[in-house]
Design a protein around this motif. Structure first.
Motif, PDB file in Angstrom:
ATOM      1  N   TYR A  44      15.531   3.382  -2.261  1.00  0.00           N
ATOM      2  CA  TYR A  44      15.346   3.727  -3.670  1.00  0.00           C
ATOM      3  C   TYR A  44      14.011   3.128  -4.100  1.00  0.00           C
ATOM      4  O   TYR A  44      13.746   1.942  -3.865  1.00  0.00           O
ATOM      5  CB  TYR A  44      16.478   3.127  -4.509  1.00  0.00           C
ATOM      6  N   ALA A  45      13.144   3.937  -4.687  1.00  0.00           N
ATOM      7  CA  ALA A  45      11.870   3.415  -5.190  1.00  0.00           C
ATOM      8  C   ALA A  45      11.624   4.033  -6.550  1.00  0.00           C
ATOM      9  O   ALA A  45      11.920   5.221  -6.763  1.00  0.00           O
ATOM     10  CB  ALA A  45      10.731   3.769  -4.237  1.00  0.00           C
ATOM     11  N   ASP A  46      11.126   3.232  -7.487  1.00  0.00           N
ATOM     12  CA  ASP A  46      10.867   3.822  -8.793  1.00  0.00           C
ATOM     13  C   ASP A  46       9.413   3.643  -9.210  1.00  0.00           C
ATOM     14  O   ASP A  46       8.627   2.987  -8.531  1.00  0.00           O
ATOM     15  CB  ASP A  46      11.863   3.332  -9.850  1.00  0.00           C
ATOM     16  N   ARG A  47       9.064   4.264 -10.324  1.00  0.00           N
ATOM     17  CA  ARG A  47       7.676   4.336 -10.747  1.00  0.00           C
ATOM     18  C   ARG A  47       7.110   2.987 -11.159  1.00  0.00           C
ATOM     19  O   ARG A  47       5.906   2.799 -11.231  1.00  0.00           O
ATOM     20  CB  ARG A  47       7.562   5.304 -11.920  1.00  0.00           C
ATOM     21  N   SER A  48       8.000   2.022 -11.430  1.00  0.00           N
ATOM     22  CA  SER A  48       7.511   0.678 -11.766  1.00  0.00           C
ATOM     23  C   SER A  48       7.202  -0.111 -10.498  1.00  0.00           C
ATOM     24  O   SER A  48       6.765  -1.253 -10.568  1.00  0.00           O
ATOM     25  CB  SER A  48       8.565  -0.066 -12.601  1.00  0.00           C
ATOM     26  N   LEU A 105       0.816  -1.216   0.000  1.00  0.00           N
ATOM     27  CA  LEU A 105       0.000   0.000   0.000  1.00  0.00           C
ATOM     28  C   LEU A 105       0.850   1.266   0.000  1.00  0.00           C
ATOM     29  O   LEU A 105       0.601   2.207  -0.747  1.00  0.00           O
ATOM     30  CB  LEU A 105      -0.886   0.033   1.254  1.00  0.00           C
ATOM     31  N   ARG A 106       1.852   1.263   0.864  1.00  0.00           N
ATOM     32  CA  ARG A 106       2.688   2.475   0.952  1.00  0.00           C
ATOM     33  C   ARG A 106       3.450   2.701  -0.344  1.00  0.00           C
ATOM     34  O   ARG A 106       3.576   3.818  -0.828  1.00  0.00           O
ATOM     35  CB  ARG A 106       3.657   2.381   2.145  1.00  0.00           C
ATOM     36  N   LEU A 107       3.955   1.591  -0.904  1.00  0.00           N
ATOM     37  CA  LEU A 107       4.709   1.713  -2.147  1.00  0.00           C
ATOM     38  C   LEU A 107       3.809   2.238  -3.268  1.00  0.00           C
ATOM     39  O   LEU A 107       4.212   3.095  -4.057  1.00  0.00           O
ATOM     40  CB  LEU A 107       5.301   0.349  -2.504  1.00  0.00           C
ATOM     41  N   GLN A 108       2.577   1.720  -3.285  1.00  0.00           N
ATOM     42  CA  GLN A 108       1.602   2.162  -4.288  1.00  0.00           C
ATOM     43  C   GLN A 108       1.344   3.669  -4.171  1.00  0.00           C
ATOM     44  O   GLN A 108       1.287   4.388  -5.167  1.00  0.00           O
ATOM     45  CB  GLN A 108       0.322   1.385  -4.009  1.00  0.00           C
ATOM     46  N   LYS A 109       1.229   4.153  -2.949  1.00  0.00           N
ATOM     47  CA  LYS A 109       1.032   5.592  -2.742  1.00  0.00           C
ATOM     48  C   LYS A 109       2.259   6.378  -3.206  1.00  0.00           C
ATOM     49  O   LYS A 109       2.145   7.464  -3.774  1.00  0.00           O
ATOM     50  CB  LYS A 109       0.755   5.884  -1.262  1.00  0.00           C
ATOM     51  N   MET A 110       3.428   5.825  -2.970  1.00  0.00           N
ATOM     52  CA  MET A 110       4.642   6.507  -3.409  1.00  0.00           C
ATOM     53  C   MET A 110       4.707   6.550  -4.932  1.00  0.00           C
ATOM     54  O   MET A 110       5.125   7.553  -5.515  1.00  0.00           O
ATOM     55  CB  MET A 110       5.877   5.805  -2.823  1.00  0.00           C
ATOM     56  N   VAL A 111       4.285   5.456  -5.558  1.00  0.00           N
ATOM     57  CA  VAL A 111       4.269   5.432  -7.023  1.00  0.00           C
ATOM     58  C   VAL A 111       3.314   6.511  -7.562  1.00  0.00           C
ATOM     59  O   VAL A 111       3.673   7.273  -8.462  1.00  0.00           O
ATOM     60  CB  VAL A 111       3.888   4.024  -7.548  1.00  0.00           C
ATOM     61  N   SER A 112       2.110   6.607  -6.966  1.00  0.00           N
ATOM     62  CA  SER A 112       1.172   7.650  -7.400  1.00  0.00           C
ATOM     63  C   SER A 112       1.783   9.035  -7.225  1.00  0.00           C
ATOM     64  O   SER A 112       1.649   9.913  -8.078  1.00  0.00           O
ATOM     65  CB  SER A 112      -0.120   7.615  -6.568  1.00  0.00           C
ATOM     66  N   SER A 113       2.445   9.208  -6.106  1.00  0.00           N
ATOM     67  CA  SER A 113       3.046  10.503  -5.806  1.00  0.00           C
ATOM     68  C   SER A 113       4.142  10.834  -6.830  1.00  0.00           C
ATOM     69  O   SER A 113       4.272  11.968  -7.276  1.00  0.00           O
ATOM     70  CB  SER A 113       3.612  10.461  -4.383  1.00  0.00           C
ATOM     71  N   MET A 114       4.911   9.818  -7.210  1.00  0.00           N
ATOM     72  CA  MET A 114       5.945  10.036  -8.236  1.00  0.00           C
ATOM     73  C   MET A 114       5.305  10.410  -9.567  1.00  0.00           C
ATOM     74  O   MET A 114       5.801  11.282 -10.286  1.00  0.00           O
ATOM     75  CB  MET A 114       6.800   8.774  -8.401  1.00  0.00           C
ATOM     76  N   GLU A 115       4.193   9.727  -9.880  1.00  0.00           N
ATOM     77  CA  GLU A 115       3.510  10.046 -11.136  1.00  0.00           C
ATOM     78  C   GLU A 115       3.033  11.500 -11.148  1.00  0.00           C
ATOM     79  O   GLU A 115       3.265  12.232 -12.105  1.00  0.00           O
ATOM     80  CB  GLU A 115       2.333   9.085 -11.352  1.00  0.00           C
ATOM     81  N   GLU A 116       2.405  11.923 -10.044  1.00  0.00           N
ATOM     82  CA  GLU A 116       1.936  13.312  -9.959  1.00  0.00           C
ATOM     83  C   GLU A 116       3.081  14.311 -10.059  1.00  0.00           C
ATOM     84  O   GLU A 116       2.922  15.403 -10.587  1.00  0.00           O
ATOM     85  CB  GLU A 116       1.220  13.560  -8.622  1.00  0.00           C
TER      86      GLU A 116
END
Lengths: 399, 399
Positions: free
Chosen positions: B57-61, B19-30
């Motif tokens: 390190y976290a990326d959009r994928s 869940l947290r990673l998914q939120k981070m991905v959305s945040s990166m997209e925005e």
């Protein structure tokens, strides 16, 4: 109480203010800075004797202006200028007839990237240098007034450590003992806040470590780790009941006036055994030797090397400064922040200077028993180290 | 206890990690970021469930790697890579088959200028964006697991506030009462450390303010100031004996597990008088209205405006959010840090979102008496605000 004033503007402290400014000017000369603009809490406090939201501007000619954002309640002192935001500073400098600096020191190691970028734009023509470094060097040696405050800290810290045997109760956890020590510290006037340099070091009021928790690897650069009670603060006491045969190392906050002493003593629950007692005696032997050896001019690394040689001679290297994970230093400068210059590491070739204040903490981790060793805060003098925390160093049995 | 593990890698928390990673991905997209490299304590803790020295390190994928400098004791989990220094990261990414990011988010508002400059050089070809902003947005709404932890904080904080009347003794100073509350908090499991965002905000375990000290101007952006006992920490209790006719506002640390609740209650020494009682009732009226009004989609500034309208209607504007110096907000997000997004200010037009956690604190300073008002920590739901700190709100007489 001068809570509402800038301390270093009050007449009784004029000499102190002059001394600190003079040190800052020397530091700017060494660093090739024309001026510094400081905003970090520790440096604002050093320059003003109190915190405020705003900036301290100081230049090589010895001019010093306090630019205050808030609170704006300091009356009409000539050195104080109220501003709304840093963008107001250049116009105010011009109004005061102070020339724009060609080279300006900003706190590159402390302020965030965003804050520095904002300040760079305020001084678009200035070459930017590192005021963090210049201020660390400046604060590394203390004025007589600072030493007086640190000596007072030591008295308070010792008064609390004196009471520790009365605070212990059988079947107590390490956390419970720490909480009672915290309460005594606070009632003695401790500010309840441990100011550590570097935004990655977090700790509560200090550390009480006992048994194998002494050997828990830590993410922080503290000399001894401890797992803590939560992954949210993985440091210090872990909540275990203290058991017979263990040592109890107490390394708690010594900040009562903005400066601080750093002091560690060890108690035990019954007999901690021969190895622990020998290692503790070794720590005291190291301190006695360094107290004589540490005079101005001696290289910091020589202190480390001498300590290490004694440890090797006594065959205690496996336990020195940690067992599973070792700290790479045996001490550090101390003052407004817990960890000031110089760190006492094997590679630090800088010479000791008179009036440096050093916390020296040769410690050992004995598996199954806990940590042992003594830490004192000292002033470097021509006669060697002067101890600000002269408190009995023996391991005393709490039972 | 998982002190030694990266919490979000343990099987029971796999869903939370996702869940947290998914939120981070959305945040990166925005934010238009390909990846983020995080090093601040609060963000590392958010991503890993524990602190370590190193980088996330976290990326959009949706790839996420924990690069650990220390401690290096996490075994052989696939997401964990031990490094010596950040310069090792690009080679490790390459080894893992992860492409270099074209746009990399770094924590520009938190890491120092020097740290960011170092990281920029590690990724010389990347365009640098602001991960501080992206992570603030991401952490602003909470997952069910985070809400569970915050609900637990509220229970602990209430259990301690319940005991406050027993802690009071006649002729006690505000500091002495605070120390006894601190002890109770710590024995209840409080971590003893208040995590505040921004390197200029310093506080010990909270604030107990009484009488005119409530109106002492503060350098910090806390809602209520207090002079403190020392210019080295000019905040909170000032050491005065609490007197008949004064109010005692208690706003102490609610961090027991890494997250925290923020909660204020008021007691009195005898009768604080009509104006104080009216202003306190007004604070409660504001909370009741906002509890109904604050649903997803409502603009944050509308909460402020509604509170302010009630205050004006009751003729209490002179005392609202301070008297001599006023705070410019009536609340703030709260979570791992005490002051998260969104701040509840007159200009903040952002819409409320479900699962935001808000500390709302309409407070008043009554000259000669002290501060009054209630602060609760709430979750935003489609039915309005859900109170995590449901504790009696009346002013109770300590005599």
């Amino acid at each position: 109480m001068h809570n509402k004033e800038i301390e270093l503007l009050i007449p009784e402290l004029r000499q102190e203010a002059g001394l600190r400014l003079q040190k800052m000017v020397s530091s700017m000369e060494e660093s090739g800075l024309d001026a510094m603009l400081l905003a970090s809490n520790a440096n604002v406090f050093y320059c003003a004797g109190r915190f405020f939201r705003g900036y301290v501007y100081a230049d090589r000619s010895g001019r010093r202006i306090f630019f205050l954002v808030r609170p704006n309640c300091f009356g009409e002192a000539t050195d104080v200028v109220a501003i709304r935001k840093p963008e107001n500073i250049p116009a105010e400098l011009e109004r005061l007839g102070i020339p724009m600096p060609a080279t300006l020191g900003l706190e590159l190691d402390v302020l965030s990237y965003s804050e520095i970028e904002r300040l760079r734009k305020v001084f678009p023509d200035a070459t930017i240098g590192n005021a963090s470094e210049a201020m660390r060097r400046c604060r590394m040696t203390k004025t007589p007034y600072e030493l007086k405050l640190m000596r007072e800290d030591g008295m308070h810290q010792m008064a609390v450590y004196q009471k520790i045997p009365q605070l212990y109760k059988r079947e107590m956890t390490d956390v419970e003992l720490q909480v009672e020590i915290e309460r005594m510290l606070r009632l003695e006037g401790n500010l309840g806040f441990l100011r550590v340099a570097g935004n990655l070091m977090e700790i509560n009021l200090g550390s009480v470590i006992c048994g194998d928790n002494a050997d828990a690897p830590s993410p922080y650069d503290f000399a001894m780790g401890g797992a803590g009670v939560s992954p949210a603060l993985p440091c210090g006491a872990c909540g275990d009941i203290m058991k017979v045969g263990q040592t109890v190392m107490v390394d708690m906050n010594g900040c009562f006036n903005g400066w601080q002493t750093d002091m560690t003593r060890v108690w035990s629950i019954g007999d901690p055994g021969r190895l622990a007692r020998d290692a503790h005696a070794c720590s005291r032997r190291i301190l006695r030797e360094l107290e004589k050896m540490a005079v101005p001019g001696v290289a910091v690394c020589d202190l480390y090397e001498r300590a290490h040689a004694i440890v090797e001679e006594e065959g205690l290297d496996d336990y020195f400064m940690g067992h599973r994970q070792k700290a790479g230093f045996i001490g550090h400068g101390v003052g407004i922040e817990l960890n000031e210059q110089p760190p006492i590491t094997p590679r630090n070739r800088q010479p000791l200077l008179g009036n440096m204040t050093l916390a020296i903490e040769p410690k050992f981790v004995i598996p199954g028993v806990g940590a042992v060793g003594v830490e004192n805060t000292y002033v470097v003098t021509i006669d060697g180290l002067d101890n600000l925390t002269p408190f009995p160093e023996e391991i005393t049995d709490l039972l």
